[in-house]
Design a protein around this motif. Structure first.
Motif, mmCIF file in Angstrom:
data_model
loop_
_atom_site.group_PDB
_atom_site.id
_atom_site.type_symbol
_atom_site.label_atom_id
_atom_site.label_comp_id
_atom_site.label_asym_id
_atom_site.label_seq_id
_atom_site.Cartn_x
_atom_site.Cartn_y
_atom_site.Cartn_z
ATOM 1 N N LEU A 196 -2.754 3.645 -4.124
ATOM 2 C CA LEU A 196 -1.709 3.332 -4.785
ATOM 3 C C LEU A 196 -1.167 2.184 -4.278
ATOM 4 O O LEU A 196 -1.043 2.028 -2.964
ATOM 5 C CB LEU A 196 -0.753 4.307 -5.099
ATOM 6 N N ASP A 197 -0.530 1.061 -5.071
ATOM 7 C CA ASP A 197 -0.175 -0.146 -4.745
ATOM 8 C C ASP A 197 1.062 -0.607 -5.606
ATOM 9 O O ASP A 197 0.738 -0.443 -6.893
ATOM 10 C CB ASP A 197 -1.209 -1.246 -4.668
ATOM 11 N N ASN A 198 2.141 -0.972 -5.169
ATOM 12 C CA ASN A 198 3.095 -1.506 -6.047
ATOM 13 C C ASN A 198 3.668 -2.947 -6.233
ATOM 14 O O ASN A 198 4.614 -3.200 -6.087
ATOM 15 C CB ASN A 198 4.380 -0.479 -6.043
ATOM 16 N N ARG A 199 2.445 -3.583 -5.748
ATOM 17 C CA ARG A 199 2.819 -5.043 -5.675
ATOM 18 C C ARG A 199 3.288 -5.823 -6.916
ATOM 19 O O ARG A 199 3.843 -6.733 -6.727
ATOM 20 C CB ARG A 199 1.215 -5.890 -5.054
ATOM 21 N N GLY A 254 5.188 -4.359 -9.209
ATOM 22 C CA GLY A 254 6.390 -3.407 -9.763
ATOM 23 C C GLY A 254 5.935 -2.150 -9.691
ATOM 24 O O GLY A 254 5.901 -1.180 -8.641
ATOM 25 N N PRO A 255 5.561 -1.445 -10.899
ATOM 26 C CA PRO A 255 5.132 -0.013 -10.872
ATOM 27 C C PRO A 255 4.066 0.315 -10.181
ATOM 28 O O PRO A 255 2.989 -0.393 -10.096
ATOM 29 C CB PRO A 255 5.049 0.080 -12.542
ATOM 30 N N ALA A 256 3.815 1.391 -9.304
ATOM 31 C CA ALA A 256 2.650 1.696 -8.650
ATOM 32 C C ALA A 256 1.222 2.151 -9.675
ATOM 33 O O ALA A 256 1.700 2.632 -10.550
ATOM 34 C CB ALA A 256 2.858 3.051 -7.906
ATOM 35 N N ASN A 257 0.387 1.236 -9.319
ATOM 36 C CA ASN A 257 -0.900 1.418 -9.877
ATOM 37 C C ASN A 257 -1.782 1.584 -9.190
ATOM 38 O O ASN A 257 -1.991 1.618 -7.861
ATOM 39 C CB ASN A 257 -1.202 0.058 -10.739
ATOM 40 N N ILE A 258 -3.223 2.060 -9.535
ATOM 41 C CA ILE A 258 -4.386 2.359 -8.819
ATOM 42 C C ILE A 258 -4.967 0.940 -8.503
ATOM 43 O O ILE A 258 -5.456 0.625 -9.436
ATOM 44 C CB ILE A 258 -5.224 3.550 -9.535
ATOM 45 N N TRP A 259 -5.487 0.750 -7.327
ATOM 46 C CA TRP A 259 -6.319 -0.131 -6.814
ATOM 47 C C TRP A 259 -7.545 0.581 -6.046
ATOM 48 O O TRP A 259 -7.747 1.393 -5.715
ATOM 49 C CB TRP A 259 -5.602 -1.057 -5.889
ATOM 50 N N VAL A 302 2.402 5.113 -11.144
ATOM 51 C CA VAL A 302 1.561 6.360 -10.909
ATOM 52 C C VAL A 302 2.128 7.186 -9.766
ATOM 53 O O VAL A 302 2.386 6.299 -8.594
ATOM 54 C CB VAL A 302 -0.082 6.066 -10.848
ATOM 55 N N LEU A 303 2.301 8.216 -9.761
ATOM 56 C CA LEU A 303 2.900 9.055 -8.376
ATOM 57 C C LEU A 303 1.733 9.800 -7.846
ATOM 58 O O LEU A 303 1.453 10.297 -6.426
ATOM 59 C CB LEU A 303 3.896 9.863 -8.830
ATOM 60 N N ALA A 304 0.520 10.502 -8.516
ATOM 61 C CA ALA A 304 -0.519 11.349 -8.039
ATOM 62 C C ALA A 304 -1.367 10.957 -9.059
ATOM 63 O O ALA A 304 -1.218 10.759 -10.165
ATOM 64 C CB ALA A 304 -0.084 12.761 -7.867
ATOM 65 N N TYR A 305 -3.012 11.346 -8.496
ATOM 66 C CA TYR A 305 -3.948 11.036 -9.655
ATOM 67 C C TYR A 305 -5.520 11.837 -9.191
ATOM 68 O O TYR A 305 -5.414 11.853 -8.038
ATOM 69 C CB TYR A 305 -4.046 9.641 -9.980
ATOM 70 N N ASP A 306 -6.080 11.853 -10.065
ATOM 71 C CA ASP A 306 -7.546 12.250 -9.616
ATOM 72 C C ASP A 306 -8.421 11.903 -10.800
ATOM 73 O O ASP A 306 -8.014 11.500 -11.803
ATOM 74 C CB ASP A 306 -7.640 13.713 -9.375
ATOM 75 N N TRP A 307 -9.611 11.767 -10.343
ATOM 76 C CA TRP A 307 -10.691 11.397 -11.269
ATOM 77 C C TRP A 307 -11.578 12.603 -11.588
ATOM 78 O O TRP A 307 -12.196 13.340 -10.860
ATOM 79 C CB TRP A 307 -11.521 10.336 -11.020
ATOM 80 N N SER A 308 -11.910 12.981 -12.825
ATOM 81 C CA SER A 308 -12.896 13.825 -13.488
ATOM 82 C C SER A 308 -14.365 13.397 -13.185
ATOM 83 O O SER A 308 -14.486 12.097 -12.790
ATOM 84 C CB SER A 308 -12.890 14.223 -14.946
ATOM 85 N N ARG A 309 -15.379 14.161 -13.237
ATOM 86 C CA ARG A 309 -16.604 13.675 -12.716
ATOM 87 C C ARG A 309 -17.055 12.643 -13.764
ATOM 88 O O ARG A 309 -18.177 12.003 -13.499
ATOM 89 C CB ARG A 309 -17.571 14.970 -12.994
ATOM 90 N N PHE A 357 0.787 -1.272 -0.029
ATOM 91 C CA PHE A 357 0.143 0.015 0.050
ATOM 92 C C PHE A 357 0.859 1.414 -0.049
ATOM 93 O O PHE A 357 1.835 1.427 0.814
ATOM 94 C CB PHE A 357 -1.061 0.115 1.434
ATOM 95 N N ARG A 358 0.503 2.326 -0.792
ATOM 96 C CA ARG A 358 1.441 3.449 -0.898
ATOM 97 C C ARG A 358 0.411 4.557 -0.846
ATOM 98 O O ARG A 358 0.587 5.854 -1.452
ATOM 99 C CB ARG A 358 2.008 3.362 -2.340
ATOM 100 N N ALA A 359 -0.446 4.614 -0.395
ATOM 101 C CA ALA A 359 -1.345 5.736 0.123
ATOM 102 C C ALA A 359 -2.036 6.424 -1.005
ATOM 103 O O ALA A 359 -2.441 5.784 -1.750
ATOM 104 C CB ALA A 359 -0.733 6.693 1.124
ATOM 105 N N ASN A 360 -2.012 7.936 -0.914
ATOM 106 C CA ASN A 360 -2.554 8.589 -1.971
ATOM 107 C C ASN A 360 -4.207 8.160 -2.216
ATOM 108 O O ASN A 360 -4.481 7.701 -3.015
ATOM 109 C CB ASN A 360 -2.177 8.379 -3.372
ATOM 110 N N THR A 361 -4.974 8.024 -1.100
ATOM 111 C CA THR A 361 -6.369 7.569 -0.964
ATOM 112 C C THR A 361 -7.181 8.448 -2.030
ATOM 113 O O THR A 361 -7.209 9.861 -1.745
ATOM 114 C CB THR A 361 -6.849 7.430 0.361
#
Length: 757
Positions: A698-701, A703-708, A728-735, A682-686
């Motif tokens: 974010l989770d890097n289980r 390899g590269p961090a992906n959104i779970w 992925v380092l940071a992210y957000d979703w549009s409406r 688990f890599r936070a960024n909730t």
């Protein structure tokens, strides 16, 4: 170049030769790209006057259309090359918001026929320059050209942000995240009255060893024949050794298993390799082990409880480590000395949080231990070098009052090694806000600092051969850009920002209600909030000349942007501004705050407090300002409000020794409504999903961090994105469910540096 007139300009310690197309600092060439050099020439020729952006674009790219972001990137490159305005306390390039740039340092034009080989810094108004023949300058320039090894920085050690120390493993994940956040908030601007000297780059030799894969730590043997390193293969760490020659084959010393590793160093006779190890589940504190080299064998447990790389006395009979006790009301860090087998322990010095100790190095004469003492004052803290007498713990500051190392000390000091003659220490230091760690030589006992490296890469770790002829370190290059993916569809993601060195979105990005992206970037030369269209066009800077600004969140009506800034001096707090960047207002005033987000009804801003000395909590404050309201009763962080504004999610720790969980609360606080276990990867960024049915993280289980996604109905977590590279380092979703994310590619290499003294 836009003009072929040969001119010679002196400013501060720099000399700009337009005829030879070079910039020098003393006798050292300053590496610049051709367009960055032309940008500097244009600014210097018009020194003191505002050059409009369009004017600069035409001067540097007369026959080519380029966007303003390209010009901003050149300005960023120049500021870094010039030390970001730290020479002589003088800022070199001023940003004029929505207009252009101005070169503000005093400039003196010298007779070109008497071009000097070097120039020394003088006080403001002092036009005296040491002049020698142009032939001498040309000879010195042609004799030793600089080889630039890369131009991309790592602003805080590794994602998600800067390292708190050289070796932190085996603690609860929430503590690790809290330390990382605390380290981030320590990074504040430090003005220095004089820029320290730079190592002679023409003589220094740098070689990158051909070691593939992800390397997390490395050390060189005292005779320089062997290099040991920790490799990370999809979360499985192992220790390897190889000869330093390029054709050598690596051999595994310690196989992967249930332990994580860190803090490598060779014994003084080169016959053993020491390292720290701790269970991956954090059930026990890190311990010190050794293994024979180069043949390996069964590792030997030596010492329990360490939170730093160990350092040994010259005769190898004693060892010193930093030990952290998190069970005290306020965590305590101590320098502990014992016999090499762990017996006869004694505490040498101690600090109570928010102050703490890290990074040790035992002097060659055995009398002193150099140590890093980190303080919370002046906010948000600083790191100072001290020496501690090994016999009785008497402390002595290493002359932090030098004019080029002011009383506020350094931002971070990650690692130390003494030179064998005791004349100084090689250190991995961070001197400026959110800037990459560089290598420095600190003279002893004067404390005078001199740069060894001065580039946009990041450096981690210091390891010297016995004669200090060779320095080994890790060199990291990080490139981040913003990508957009409909419904999070990784194969169809589109990159919308370009170029290294800007870190677009690295410290946060978000959507506006009308489909624009607001993000943090260093394209201007400082961390600022920017806005652009979803396709990357029409980039617009919203904050400027206000120290560091990051972590944007846009209100549901699009009226406000909240963000985190230390513009008030020192501490980071939550601020609010209008969508166009106007009317900026501070909302929080406690120790430190982070992770600010607006609620769906636009009435509140929810955020986390950050305080290393005690538990952190989730709070909310009215968006128009007012008293804050605490929402959680236990250590918690990374809050994010639900789409309907009735709840929020955060990381939550039930007690000091428990692993963190994902917790859902009412927006008014109270007891947790739901609790979910999180994996070790688990890599936070909730972030709450747009439909309100899951919590993303974010989770890097793999390899590269992906959104779970963690479904709120209690089902098993599922993977949302599947980026094979550039995590992925940071992210957000549009409406409408479109994903905007900052993705980064990080390369780390083992580097050998010779002739650095």
């Amino acid at each position: 170049m836009s003009s072929q007139v040969k001119q010679l300009f002196a400013f501060g310690p720099y000399l700009l030769d337009t005829g030879e197309r070079l910039l020098k600092r003393g006798d050292a060439l300053v590496p610049l790209t051709p367009k960055a050099l032309e940008t500097l020439v244009a600014l210097v020729r018009h020194g003191g006057r505002v050059m409009e952006k369009e004017e600069l674009l035409k001067a540097v790219w007369p026959d080519t259309y380029v966007e303003e972001a390209t010009l901003a990137q050149n300005i960023f490159t120049l500021r870094k090359a010039l030390g970001e305005g730290q020479d002589d306390g003088q800022k070199y390039i001023e940003t004029i918001p929505r207009r252009g740039y101005r070169f503000v340092a005093p400039v003196h034009e010298l007779p070109y026929e008497r071009a000097p080989a070097s120039v020394t810094a003088a006080a403001d108004g002092d036009e005296t320059q040491a002049l020698v023949s142009h032939a001498t300058e040309r000879a010195s320039t042609e004799a030793a050209p600089i080889a630039a090894a890369g131009l991309t920085a790592q602003p805080m050690a590794r994602a998600p942000r800067p390292r708190l120390g050289a070796f932190v493993i085996g603690t609860a994940l929430v503590l690790v995240l809290a330390l990382a956040v605390f380290a981030l908030l320590k990074f504040s601007v430090r003005r220095r009255t004089h820029e320290p000297a730079v190592a002679p780059a023409q003589a220094m030799k740098l070689m990158r060893l051909p070691i593939n894969g992800k390397v997390e730590a490395a050390a060189i043997s005292p005779d320089g024949k062997y290099v040991a390193y920790i490799a990370n293969d999809a979360g499985q760490r192992s220790i390897w050794i190889r000869q330093t020659n390029a054709t050598s084959r690596a051999e595994q010393l310690v196989a992967p298993g249930s332990l994580d590793f860190g803090g490598l160093m060779f014994s003084r006779n080169g016959e053993s390799l020491y390292y720290g190890a701790a269970p991956k589940d954090g059930s026990q504190p890190p311990a010190l082990y050794s293994v024979q080299v180069p043949l390996g064998g069964t590792p030997k447990h030596l010492l329990a409880g360490l939170n730093s790389k160990p350092t040994f006395s010259p005769d190898g009979r004693q060892v010193a480590v930093v030990r952290v006790d998190v069970h005290q009301p306020k965590p305590e860090s101590s320098v502990v000395i014992s016999d090499a087998d762990g017996s006869h322990e004694r505490v040498l010095i101690k600090r109570t949080a928010p102050d703490y100790l890290n990074a040790l190095a035992w002097s060659p004469d055995g009398q002193l231990i150099a140590c890093v003492a980190n303080s919370a004052e002046p906010s948000p803290g600083h790191a100072a070098l001290i020496t501690v007498r090994a016999s009785d713990g008497v402390e002595q500051p290493l002359n932090t009052q030098r004019p080029y190392n002011d009383a506020q000390g350094w931002i971070n000091i990650a690692d130390l090694e003494w030179l064998p003659d005791g004349s100084g220490l090689v250190a991995a230091l961070t001197e400026q806000e959110l800037s990459p760690t560089q290598l420095w030589l600190i003279a002893y006992p004067s404390g005078e600092p001199r740069r060894i490296t001065n580039d946009l890469n990041g450096y981690a770790g210091v390891s010297l051969t016995a004669d200090a002829s060779t320095l080994l370190t890790l060199q990291t290059d990080l490139v981040t850009n913003v990508w957009v993916a409909p419904k999070g569809d990784a194969p169809h993601a589109t990159q919308v920002t370009q170029g290294p060195g800007k870190y677009d979105g690295y410290y946060g990005l978000t959507w506006t209600p009308d489909g624009k992206i607001v993000y943090a970037s260093i394209a201007s030369g400082a961390w600022d909030i920017w806005q652009m269209n979803a396709d990357g066009t029409n980039a617009k800077q919203l904050t400027s000349d206000a120290r560091s600004n990051y972590g944007p969140s846009v209100s549901s009506d699009g009226r406000y942007i909240v963000f985190v800034s230390n513009r008030g001096g020192g501490a980071f707090h939550v601020w609010r501004m209008n969508a166009d960047g106007s009317e900026q207002k501070q909302l929080t005033f406690n120790e430190e705050e982070n992770f600010a987000h607006t609620t769906a009804d636009g009435r509140w801003v929810i955020y986390a407090s950050v305080d290393f000395a005690q538990a952190n909590y989730i709070w909310k404050v009215p968006i128009d300002g007012g008293p804050p309201v605490r929402l959680t009763d236990k250590n918690s962080s990374w809050p994010f409000p639900s789409p309907d504004g009735k709840q929020f999610v955060c990381t939550y720790q039930l007690d000091a020794n428990a692993p963190p969980k994902l917790a859902v609360f009412s927006i008014d606080g109270g007891a947790p409504l739901k609790l979910f276990d999180v994996p070790q990867t688990f890599r936070a960024n909730t972030v709450w999903s747009p439909d309100g049915r899951a919590i993303h993280f974010l989770d890097n289980r793999a390899g590269p961090a992906n959104i779970w996604a963690q479904p709120l109905d209690g089902g098993a977590p599922r993977q949302v994105t599947d980026f094979k590279t550039d995590g992925v380092l940071a992210y957000d979703w549009s409406r409408d469910g479109t994903l905007a994310c900052a993705r980064g590619i990080e390369t780390t290499g083992v580097v050998i540096i010779k002739d650095f003294r």
